[in-house]
Motif scaffolding. Sequence first.
Motif, PDB file in Angstrom:
ATOM      1  N   PHE A   1       0.850  -1.187   0.000  1.00 35.75           N
ATOM      2  CA  PHE A   1       0.000   0.000   0.000  1.00 35.75           C
ATOM      3  C   PHE A   1       0.891   1.245   0.000  1.00 35.75           C
ATOM      4  CE2 PHE A   1      -2.707   2.956   2.676  1.00 35.75           C
ATOM      5  CZ  PHE A   1      -3.575   3.288   1.641  1.00 35.75           C
TER       6      PHE A   1
ATOM      7  N   MET B   1       6.673  -6.022   4.511  1.00 34.74           N
ATOM      8  CA  MET B   1       5.244  -5.851   4.768  1.00 34.74           C
ATOM      9  C   MET B   1       4.569  -7.211   4.663  1.00 34.74           C
ATOM     10  SD  MET B   1       1.963  -5.447   3.595  1.00 34.74           S
ATOM     11  CE  MET B   1       1.822  -5.144   1.844  1.00 34.74           C
TER      12      MET B   1
ATOM     13  N   ASN C   1      -7.212   1.213  10.859  1.00 26.17           N
ATOM     14  CA  ASN C   1      -8.115   1.864   9.915  1.00 26.17           C
ATOM     15  C   ASN C   1      -9.413   1.044   9.811  1.00 26.17           C
ATOM     16  OD1 ASN C   1      -8.755   3.861   8.004  1.00 26.17           O
ATOM     17  ND2 ASN C   1      -8.220   2.471   6.326  1.00 26.17           N
TER      18      ASN C   1
END
Length: 392
Positions: free
Chosen positions: A103, A164, A216
């Motif tokens: 991302f 990640m 989020n």
Amino acid sequence: MSDIDFDQVIQAIRSATNRPDGDLILHEPDLTGEESDYVQACIKSTFVSSVGEYVDRFELELAEYLGSKKAVVVSNGTAALQVALHLVGVRSNDEVLMPALTFVATANAAAHCRAIPHFVDSHPSGIGIDVEKFRKYLTKIVEHRGDQAFNILTGRRLAAFVPMNTFGHPVQMLELKKLCSSYGIPLVEDAAESLGSTYGNRHAGTFGDIGIVSFNGNKIITTGGGGAIVTDDEELARRAKHLTTTAKKAHAWEYYHDEVAWNYRMPNLNAALGCAQLKRLEEFVQSKRTLASRYQEAFKNIQEIECVVEPPNTRSNYWLNAIRLSDASIEVRDELLSKCIENGLHCRPCWNLLSELPMYLDCPASDLSNAQEAVKAIVCIPSSSSLGVTDG
Ligand SMILES: *Cc1c(COP(=O)(O)O)cnc(C)c1O
């Protein structure tokens, strides 16, 4: 043209999720536990903003859950990454190694430190990092000066590496850790997607010098917006708290700030939501793993498609379920996406390579052939934890 039978794919998704019709969005939060009570209690207390008991409680409970010494909660995952990079010493004109397939926040966090992202390739599966390729690449480009690593081609310092955990699947962190420490490159784990996943017997987010997670709205648990910096180093945690709370010296009335800092704190209201969600994290991981195995069953008979599964030695939170098309092209991928979306299944591609976005076009990069293939081949499918709950 592709041999994929699009109707068969839609049928597989519908049958695995037990939802014969209606819209299935990619990922929706489940707020049906004590979330409302906690937020109401927070409002009643009037401490909705930058101080309050939920912030302290969320930090303690999160650290305890992860088995890490400290957690510092902040306004979002991107802010957590930026501060983490700053804390391991990333400064202007340094380079930060990271996958090209992630991302955009991972690269933005480096850019906000005025550093330059340096992109490396994914594992051939498309997720995580190709450790062997990365090892060979470092051999080629690193020049040691003292105990620090520099890029031979650009002369810039390689100030950090940010692996990640794609869609929740942990990377081979022990190998990467050994590799980075042999080069003196600090490691910041972007575990934004992998809260609740483990590698060996340790939680994702706890392997690097610092790790970060995100809360989020689309992540496995949410605080509305939020993130956390996770570390076993008490001094780094103290610095993280200080730097994210305007560097104010504790005092009964004085406004004395001893360095330029950020206001990146998490409001108490969001932390209240976080405390309620954290209680349910294991339940969400369970549901998502159930959903993942149902998808694997449903796709077993479609030869042109395989499910993305957890790597060896890991227990993934399966934050997003994904399928991989063999013989893929952007055209076939997009045709599948549009057929699914027409049917109410809100599937998504994985990201565009960051190395192809306008602001990162000129950044250094290794060969990215695995990542380029993955962009064409991977499609994320509906993954809300509620879809994995068995009825009755
Ligand atoms: C979600 C995410 C982040 C951080 O996102 P925020 O929206 O700022 O909390 C960072 N990296 C990755 C890979 C992510 O998926």
